[in-house]
Design a protein around this motif. Structure first.
Motif, PDB file in Angstrom:
ATOM      1  N   MET A 114       0.848  -1.198   0.000  1.00 37.37           N
ATOM      2  CA  MET A 114       0.000   0.000   0.000  1.00 37.37           C
ATOM      3  C   MET A 114       0.883   1.247   0.000  1.00 37.37           C
ATOM      4  O   MET A 114       0.790   2.090   0.874  1.00 37.37           O
ATOM      5  CB  MET A 114      -0.937   0.002   1.215  1.00 37.37           C
ATOM      6  N   ILE A 115       1.750   1.362  -0.981  1.00 42.16           N
ATOM      7  CA  ILE A 115       2.704   2.466  -1.008  1.00 42.16           C
ATOM      8  C   ILE A 115       2.020   3.831  -1.172  1.00 42.16           C
ATOM      9  O   ILE A 115       2.350   4.769  -0.436  1.00 42.16           O
ATOM     10  CB  ILE A 115       3.786   2.225  -2.083  1.00 42.16           C
ATOM     11  N   PRO A 116       1.070   4.007  -2.089  1.00 42.02           N
ATOM     12  CA  PRO A 116       0.432   5.330  -2.197  1.00 42.02           C
ATOM     13  C   PRO A 116      -0.248   5.759  -0.897  1.00 42.02           C
ATOM     14  O   PRO A 116      -0.135   6.917  -0.483  1.00 42.02           O
ATOM     15  CB  PRO A 116      -0.584   5.147  -3.329  1.00 42.02           C
ATOM     16  N   TYR A 117      -0.951   4.846  -0.257  1.00 43.70           N
ATOM     17  CA  TYR A 117      -1.591   5.144   1.032  1.00 43.70           C
ATOM     18  C   TYR A 117      -0.545   5.560   2.058  1.00 43.70           C
ATOM     19  O   TYR A 117      -0.707   6.563   2.767  1.00 43.70           O
ATOM     20  CB  TYR A 117      -2.352   3.908   1.503  1.00 43.70           C
ATOM     21  N   SER A 118       0.549   4.803   2.131  1.00 42.56           N
ATOM     22  CA  SER A 118       1.602   5.100   3.096  1.00 42.56           C
ATOM     23  C   SER A 118       2.200   6.479   2.861  1.00 42.56           C
ATOM     24  O   SER A 118       2.429   7.243   3.812  1.00 42.56           O
ATOM     25  CB  SER A 118       2.703   4.032   3.013  1.00 42.56           C
ATOM     26  N   VAL A 119       2.442   6.813   1.603  1.00 42.68           N
ATOM     27  CA  VAL A 119       3.033   8.117   1.262  1.00 42.68           C
ATOM     28  C   VAL A 119       2.103   9.249   1.694  1.00 42.68           C
ATOM     29  O   VAL A 119       2.547  10.261   2.249  1.00 42.68           O
ATOM     30  CB  VAL A 119       3.329   8.196  -0.250  1.00 42.68           C
ATOM     31  N   THR A 120       0.792   9.093   1.461  1.00 41.66           N
ATOM     32  CA  THR A 120      -0.132  10.159   1.844  1.00 41.66           C
ATOM     33  C   THR A 120      -0.202  10.303   3.360  1.00 41.66           C
ATOM     34  O   THR A 120      -0.359  11.416   3.878  1.00 41.66           O
ATOM     35  CB  THR A 120      -1.549   9.916   1.293  1.00 41.66           C
ATOM     36  N   LYS A 121      -0.054   9.215   4.084  1.00 43.16           N
ATOM     37  CA  LYS A 121      -0.110   9.305   5.543  1.00 43.16           C
ATOM     38  C   LYS A 121       1.160   9.943   6.119  1.00 43.16           C
ATOM     39  O   LYS A 121       1.112  10.652   7.128  1.00 43.16           O
ATOM     40  CB  LYS A 121      -0.360   7.920   6.151  1.00 43.16           C
ATOM     41  N   THR A 122       2.295   9.712   5.464  1.00 42.69           N
ATOM     42  CA  THR A 122       3.517  10.425   5.847  1.00 42.69           C
ATOM     43  C   THR A 122       3.330  11.926   5.628  1.00 42.69           C
ATOM     44  O   THR A 122       3.739  12.748   6.461  1.00 42.69           O
ATOM     45  CB  THR A 122       4.721   9.929   5.017  1.00 42.69           C
ATOM     46  N   ALA A 123       2.689  12.274   4.521  1.00 43.71           N
ATOM     47  CA  ALA A 123       2.435  13.687   4.226  1.00 43.71           C
ATOM     48  C   ALA A 123       1.568  14.324   5.313  1.00 43.71           C
ATOM     49  O   ALA A 123       1.796  15.477   5.703  1.00 43.71           O
ATOM     50  CB  ALA A 123       1.768  13.822   2.863  1.00 43.71           C
ATOM     51  N   LEU A 124       0.582  13.597   5.810  1.00 45.38           N
ATOM     52  CA  LEU A 124      -0.298  14.144   6.849  1.00 45.38           C
ATOM     53  C   LEU A 124       0.446  14.383   8.167  1.00 45.38           C
ATOM     54  O   LEU A 124       0.167  15.355   8.881  1.00 45.38           O
ATOM     55  CB  LEU A 124      -1.475  13.210   7.090  1.00 45.38           C
ATOM     56  N   ILE A 125       1.378  13.503   8.478  1.00 42.13           N
ATOM     57  CA  ILE A 125       2.184  13.702   9.695  1.00 42.13           C
ATOM     58  C   ILE A 125       3.004  14.981   9.565  1.00 42.13           C
ATOM     59  O   ILE A 125       3.081  15.794  10.496  1.00 42.13           O
ATOM     60  CB  ILE A 125       3.094  12.481   9.947  1.00 42.13           C
ATOM     61  N   SER A 126       3.608  15.186   8.399  1.00 43.19           N
ATOM     62  CA  SER A 126       4.399  16.396   8.157  1.00 43.19           C
ATOM     63  C   SER A 126       3.510  17.634   8.157  1.00 43.19           C
ATOM     64  O   SER A 126       3.864  18.674   8.733  1.00 43.19           O
ATOM     65  CB  SER A 126       5.132  16.268   6.820  1.00 43.19           C
ATOM     66  N   LEU A 127       2.358  17.533   7.514  1.00 42.49           N
ATOM     67  CA  LEU A 127       1.408  18.650   7.494  1.00 42.49           C
ATOM     68  C   LEU A 127       1.022  19.053   8.914  1.00 42.49           C
ATOM     69  O   LEU A 127       1.014  20.241   9.259  1.00 42.49           O
ATOM     70  CB  LEU A 127       0.154  18.250   6.704  1.00 42.49           C
TER      71      LEU A 127
END
Length: 263
Positions: free
Chosen positions: A151-164
């Protein structure tokens, strides 16, 4: 314990099922006024009817991956009063080989899992700062720290939310506004149950035995060796929204049962 949420207006995006719906229920039990959001009017209306006995519930149907529908939701909320708590919960996931994910699908992930949170924060965070009161909570995932190969796309978006979340928290310095992310691990929701049924079928196993062995085979670092419940995740979100959590700001709060092996 009085969490100080009585009569506060709360928006939970993507709240017609799973963690979002349970979070709405938990806020209502604390006396908050809750806005349910989903893409279809029928689903929103059903949840509003179900939860209305617990308190004041509003329903606004909108596909927040579309800017025009987001703007309509924001305008509707302004008619209800000042939003005190924003919970950006809306997201989706699927299991798919990385090489098979198209550019269009990547864009859909970002529009749904990340841009919806950005738009809502852009709308409501300045108002919270002006009032010197408010909470923003973004639902990330343990996958944002420990990306999942399937689930790489999902994982990438969740990393983005942590940074946001951390970046937005920097804007609140010295105020009574906080921004935090919550990182659930595998949680037993309707979506996860459907995924597990499909995975068990593919392996030729019964759902019960497949689920029982899931953590042993797939998440051996989990310390609780089970799925979290939606109630456990919801209670964490509601606590972070409360007056009792005013010293917690800029954090990535884990609710993943110890899967992430780090200090």
């Amino acid at each position: 314990m009085d969490l100080g949420l009585k009569n506060k207006l709360v928006l939970i995006t993507g709240s017609t099922s799973g963690i979002g719906k349970e979070t709405a229920k938990t806020f209502l039990k604390e006396g908050a006024n809750v806005i349910i959001n989903g893409r279809t009017q029928e689903k929103v209306d059903n949840v509003v009817r179900e939860l209305s006995p617990l308190g004041t519930v509003y329903g606004i149907a909108a596909d927040l991956s579309r800017m025009e529908e987001s703007n309509k939701l924001f305008a509707d909320i302004q008619q209800l009063g000042s939003l005190e708590v924003l919970v950006n919960n809306l997201a989706f996931f699927e299991v798919k080989d990385f090489a098979d994910v198209t550019d269009e699908e990547w864009m859909h992930y970002f529009e749904t899992n990340v841009l919806t949170a950005i738009r809502a924060a852009r709308q409501f965070l300045p108002q919270m700062l002006e009032r010197n009161s408010g909470r923003v909570i973004n639902l990330a995932s343990e996958a944002g720290v420990k990306p999942l190969a399937q689930m790489i796309p999902y994982s990438v978006t969740k990393t983005a939310l942590i940074s946001l979340s951390r970046g937005l928290a920097e804007l609140t310095k010295g105020s009574n506004v906080t921004v935090n992310s919550v990182l659930p691990g595998p949680t037993w929701t309707e979506g996860v149950e459907n995924y597990m049924k499909g995975a068990a079928e593919a392996e030729g196993e019964e759902l019960s035995s497949f689920t029982e062995n899931y953590f042993k085979n797939n998440e051996p670092t989990s310390l609780i060796q089970r799925f979290a419940t939606v109630e456990e995740v919801a209670s964490t979100i509601v606590y972070l929204a409360s007056d009792k959590a005013s010293a917690i700001n800029g954090s990535a709060q884990r609710v993943e049962g110890g899967i992430i092996r780090s200090l």
